[in-house]
Scaffold this motif. Structure first.
Motif, PDB file in Angstrom:
ATOM      1  N   ASN A  63      59.964  59.607  32.889  1.00 57.10           N
ATOM      2  CA  ASN A  63      59.586  59.699  34.297  1.00 57.10           C
ATOM      3  C   ASN A  63      60.033  61.017  34.902  1.00 57.10           C
ATOM      4  O   ASN A  63      59.293  61.646  35.666  1.00 57.10           O
ATOM      5  CB  ASN A  63      60.185  58.522  35.070  1.00 57.10           C
ATOM      6  CG  ASN A  63      59.741  58.483  36.506  1.00 57.10           C
ATOM      7  OD1 ASN A  63      60.315  59.157  37.361  1.00 57.10           O
ATOM      8  ND2 ASN A  63      58.729  57.681  36.787  1.00 57.10           N
ATOM      9  N   ALA A  64      61.236  61.455  34.549  1.00 55.62           N
ATOM     10  CA  ALA A  64      61.771  62.689  35.128  1.00 55.62           C
ATOM     11  C   ALA A  64      61.076  63.926  34.575  1.00 55.62           C
ATOM     12  O   ALA A  64      60.709  64.847  35.320  1.00 55.62           O
ATOM     13  CB  ALA A  64      63.271  62.779  34.870  1.00 55.62           C
ATOM     14  N   LEU A  65      60.857  63.949  33.253  1.00 60.64           N
ATOM     15  CA  LEU A  65      60.350  65.165  32.616  1.00 60.64           C
ATOM     16  C   LEU A  65      58.829  65.270  32.673  1.00 60.64           C
ATOM     17  O   LEU A  65      58.281  66.370  32.787  1.00 60.64           O
ATOM     18  CB  LEU A  65      60.809  65.216  31.156  1.00 60.64           C
ATOM     19  CG  LEU A  65      62.325  65.332  30.963  1.00 60.64           C
ATOM     20  CD1 LEU A  65      62.705  65.165  29.494  1.00 60.64           C
ATOM     21  CD2 LEU A  65      62.831  66.685  31.478  1.00 60.64           C
ATOM     22  N   SER A  66      58.162  64.115  32.618  1.00 60.03           N
ATOM     23  CA  SER A  66      56.698  64.141  32.613  1.00 60.03           C
ATOM     24  C   SER A  66      56.109  63.730  33.954  1.00 60.03           C
ATOM     25  O   SER A  66      55.233  64.401  34.493  1.00 60.03           O
ATOM     26  CB  SER A  66      56.163  63.218  31.504  1.00 60.03           C
ATOM     27  OG  SER A  66      56.653  63.601  30.242  1.00 60.03           O
ATOM     28  N   GLY A  67      56.606  62.644  34.486  1.00 58.49           N
ATOM     29  CA  GLY A  67      56.006  62.118  35.703  1.00 58.49           C
ATOM     30  C   GLY A  67      56.345  62.895  36.952  1.00 58.49           C
ATOM     31  O   GLY A  67      55.577  62.883  37.922  1.00 58.49           O
ATOM     32  N   ASN A  68      57.495  63.589  36.986  1.00 57.91           N
ATOM     33  CA  ASN A  68      57.915  64.252  38.221  1.00 57.91           C
ATOM     34  C   ASN A  68      58.160  65.741  38.051  1.00 57.91           C
ATOM     35  O   ASN A  68      58.794  66.375  38.888  1.00 57.91           O
ATOM     36  CB  ASN A  68      59.167  63.575  38.784  1.00 57.91           C
ATOM     37  CG  ASN A  68      58.847  62.204  39.344  1.00 57.91           C
ATOM     38  OD1 ASN A  68      58.198  62.079  40.369  1.00 57.91           O
ATOM     39  ND2 ASN A  68      59.279  61.166  38.644  1.00 57.91           N
ATOM     40  N   GLY A  69      57.707  66.293  36.940  1.00 63.77           N
ATOM     41  CA  GLY A  69      57.651  67.735  36.797  1.00 63.77           C
ATOM     42  C   GLY A  69      58.972  68.457  36.729  1.00 63.77           C
ATOM     43  O   GLY A  69      59.068  69.621  37.152  1.00 63.77           O
ATOM     44  N   LEU A  70      60.025  67.844  36.218  1.00 65.06           N
ATOM     45  CA  LEU A  70      61.280  68.565  36.053  1.00 65.06           C
ATOM     46  C   LEU A  70      61.087  69.643  34.990  1.00 65.06           C
ATOM     47  O   LEU A  70      60.571  69.365  33.902  1.00 65.06           O
ATOM     48  CB  LEU A  70      62.389  67.606  35.634  1.00 65.06           C
ATOM     49  CG  LEU A  70      63.791  68.215  35.524  1.00 65.06           C
ATOM     50  CD1 LEU A  70      64.339  68.543  36.915  1.00 65.06           C
ATOM     51  CD2 LEU A  70      64.736  67.247  34.803  1.00 65.06           C
TER      52      LEU A  70
END
Length: 398
Positions: A63-70
């Motif tokens: 979620n952090a790396l793919s879904g929210n563009g970190l």
């Protein structure tokens, strides 16, 4: 003069550039906090669905790396644990110890460069999310043991009414589940805490149950009509507290640190009706003779007194640190007096091939019973995306 102006302009430029750097830092921090919160929420949903810590960690990281563009330069650290205000210190109330696991804490770190004012700076944000599996249950009459005559007699004894509903009607009430949030709305309570602090007449409670039942996905065919019949039969003056406490017998024992989490929990219409009736009756003796009609063989005098009414339990599985169960329910503790009188009968029997007339004289058999309450506790519960793998374990003692 020109030198002074140049110095002033240079100072203003430095201040402006510094403001840009600081603003960028706060913007990055805000975006990072959003990423951490959303990642924690994704992980918590997975851990509550029975995926375990490994799956929750993967969900949070994805979620952090793919879904929210970190950015790829950022790092995501995921820790599973338990959110519990009753056992863990604030502000976060999160700890890596305790069972069952119900929360995920995500720490997001990223290097944010200064454009004008020096070297880059590492900033981080921490997000914690909790998702609790909640179960409701009670120890009352089950569908398998319903009898139209017996349960009509019980409710008539409790309400002083003359109900005559069928077994199918009671089965429809037993299988209809209503959400506590819908019940709160129907009563006019703005939150679960307000619902649990409400004292209400049983007649008005049944009216609210009718409204809540209209939104149920398990509504029995005649449930609303049957509730209307019951509401009309209930006299005034019978009241019930909706929240159970150490000093007050109430309908619902909600074992949650945040009662609002119980808004989506469901209860059976029949369970709610029976428990409310027994609470409202208090310790008044109830005449049950009409529900035990054994005529013409016998006449039965039956009275019952409810010493402690039952309760519907709503909460989370497992034990508190002191070993007591978080969510438990108990049945009613009652005293019952029965006087069974066999009526004198003349019976035609055959003995040695010859007809014989046998007279049976009257026999009176008084019986006194005191029944302690049974208890049950929620040992474990698992809610998954598939009904076949969603289950709860409730352990009961008689």
């Amino acid at each position: 003069m020109s030198t002074v102006m140049a110095v002033l302009c240079l100072g203003l430029a430095v201040a402006a550039l510094g403001a840009i750097d600081i603003g960028n830092l706060y913007f990055a921090r805000r975006e990072m906090q959003r990423t951490a919160d959303l990642a924690a929420s994704a992980g918590a949903q997975t851990i509550s669905n029975g995926g375990g810590c490994a799956s929750a960690t993967q969900s949070a990281q994805n979620n952090a790396l793919s879904g929210n563009g970190l950015p790829s330069s950022g790092t995501v650290t995921v820790v599973c644990g338990r959110w519990d205000p009753s056992a863990n210190a604030g502000q976060s109330y999160f700890s890596t110890s305790g069972a069952p696991l119900n929360a995920v804490q995500v720490t997001v770190s990223e290097t944010v460069p200064y454009f004008f004012m020096g070297p880059a700076r590492v900033i981080q944000a921490v997000g914690t999310a909790e998702a609790t599996n909640i179960r409701s249950f009670s120890l009352t009459t089950s569908v398998a043991t319903l009898s139209g005559g017996l349960i009509n007699g019980l409710l008539n004894g409790l309400f002083g009414s003359s109900l005559n509903l069928s077994v199918l009607s009671y089965q429809g009430l037993a299988t209809t589940q209503i959400k506590l949030g819908d019940l709160a709305t129907a009563i006019g309570a703005g939150s679960m805490s307000q619902l649990l602090s409400t004292n209400i007449s049983v007649k008005n409670l049944v009216s609210a149950m009718i409204t809540a039942a209209s939104k149920s996905t398990t509504l029995g065919v005649t449930a609303i009509t049957d509730l209307g019949t019951i509401e009309a039969a209930i006299p005034g003056g019978l009241n019930v507290a909706l929240g159970n406490t150490s000093t007050t017998n109430g309908l619902l024992a909600v074992a949650l640190d945040d009662p609002q989490a119980a808004a989506n929990a469901t209860i059976s219409l029949l369970d709610a009706l029976l428990v409310a009736a027994e609470i409202a009756q208090g310790q008044t003796a109830i005449n049950l003779g009409t529900s035990l009609n054994l005529s013409p063989l016998a006449s039965v005098t039956a009275q019952a007194k409810i010493i402690q009414p039952p309760v519907i339990a709503v909460g989370e599985a497992g034990q508190y640190p002191n070993g007591t169960w978080r969510t438990s329910a108990h049945s009613a503790q009652v005293q019952i007096y029965l006087n069974v009188s066999l009526v004198s009968q003349s019976l035609n029997l055959t003995y040695l091939g010859l007809p014989q007339l046998v007279n049976i004289s009257l026999l009176s058999l008084p019986i006194y019973i005191e029944a302690g309450d049974g208890t049950a506790y929620l040992q474990s519960t698992q809610c998954t995306t598939q009904q076949t793998t969603s289950q709860s374990t409730i352990v009961a003692t008689t």
